[in-house]
Design a protein around this motif. Structure first.
Motif, PDB file in Angstrom:
ATOM      1  N   GLN A  72       0.852  -1.230  -0.095  1.00 21.56           N
ATOM      2  CA  GLN A  72       0.172   0.044   0.003  1.00 21.56           C
ATOM      3  C   GLN A  72       0.934   1.192  -0.062  1.00 21.56           C
ATOM      4  O   GLN A  72       0.587   2.212  -0.629  1.00 21.56           O
ATOM      5  CB  GLN A  72      -0.917   0.011   1.260  1.00 21.56           C
ATOM      6  N   TRP A  73       1.866   1.186   0.901  1.00 22.99           N
ATOM      7  CA  TRP A  73       2.981   2.301   0.856  1.00 22.99           C
ATOM      8  C   TRP A  73       3.558   2.562  -0.605  1.00 22.99           C
ATOM      9  O   TRP A  73       3.706   3.798  -1.031  1.00 22.99           O
ATOM     10  CB  TRP A  73       3.859   2.260   1.953  1.00 22.99           C
ATOM     11  N   TYR A  76       1.100   4.203  -2.801  1.00 21.91           N
ATOM     12  CA  TYR A  76       0.906   5.486  -2.436  1.00 21.91           C
ATOM     13  C   TYR A  76       2.087   6.325  -2.763  1.00 21.91           C
ATOM     14  O   TYR A  76       1.570   7.518  -3.409  1.00 21.91           O
ATOM     15  CB  TYR A  76       0.494   5.724  -1.017  1.00 21.91           C
ATOM     16  N   ASP A 112      -0.942   4.767   8.784  1.00 22.72           N
ATOM     17  CA  ASP A 112      -1.693   4.265   7.929  1.00 22.72           C
ATOM     18  C   ASP A 112      -1.497   4.594   6.436  1.00 22.72           C
ATOM     19  O   ASP A 112      -1.344   5.981   6.379  1.00 22.72           O
ATOM     20  CB  ASP A 112      -3.238   4.156   8.233  1.00 22.72           C
ATOM     21  N   PRO A 113      -1.099   3.869   5.249  1.00 20.54           N
ATOM     22  CA  PRO A 113      -0.970   4.667   4.156  1.00 20.54           C
ATOM     23  C   PRO A 113      -2.028   5.109   3.443  1.00 20.54           C
ATOM     24  O   PRO A 113      -2.666   4.618   2.431  1.00 20.54           O
ATOM     25  CB  PRO A 113      -0.283   3.311   3.474  1.00 20.54           C
ATOM     26  N   SER A 114      -2.761   5.772   3.852  1.00 18.28           N
ATOM     27  CA  SER A 114      -3.921   6.757   3.196  1.00 18.28           C
ATOM     28  C   SER A 114      -3.896   7.978   3.123  1.00 18.28           C
ATOM     29  O   SER A 114      -3.136   8.576   3.583  1.00 18.28           O
ATOM     30  CB  SER A 114      -5.379   6.238   4.178  1.00 18.28           C
TER      31      SER A 114
END
Length: 114
Positions: A72-73, A76, A112-114
């Motif tokens: 996810q990172w 991102y 968190d990767p968001s």
């Protein structure tokens, strides 16, 4: 930094001359620069940020961050000229270092990767 063709009257030179100039090679390019003595004041703020950096790297490398979260990172960070690790570390430092007090935040926060 000056690009040179014959540093110290040679084809290739590396090292320091008279504690004044340092010659080296960077990506195949010879250069000369003033010798700089590194400074390491070891202030409380510097020690705190180093500790946060060390914690973040350990979390990324040694399993605190799952492979799904790493993916996810990475997603991102796509198109941002950074790696997922770089984005994680940026978020980790922002979450775990208080720049006003120059102290480490406890308890640690894993972003968190968001």
């Amino acid at each position: 930094m000056a690009k040179v063709t014959g540093p110290f009257l040679s084809l290739d030179a590396r090292g320091t001359l008279a504690d004044v100039m340092t010659a080296s090679v960077w990506k195949g390019i010879n250069y000369l620069r003033l010798r700089v003595v590194p400074n390491n004041p070891r202030s409380d703020a510097q020690q705190a940020i180093r500790s946060v950096l060390s914690d973040g790297v350990s979390k990324w490398r040694f399993g605190m961050i799952s492979s799904e979260a790493k993916t996810q990172w990475e997603n991102y960070a796509k198109g941002l000229a950074e790696s997922g690790f770089n984005r994680f570390m940026r978020a980790y430092i922002q979450a775990n270092y208080d720049s006003n007090t120059k102290q480490k935040v406890t308890p640690q926060v894993i972003p968190d990767p968001s």
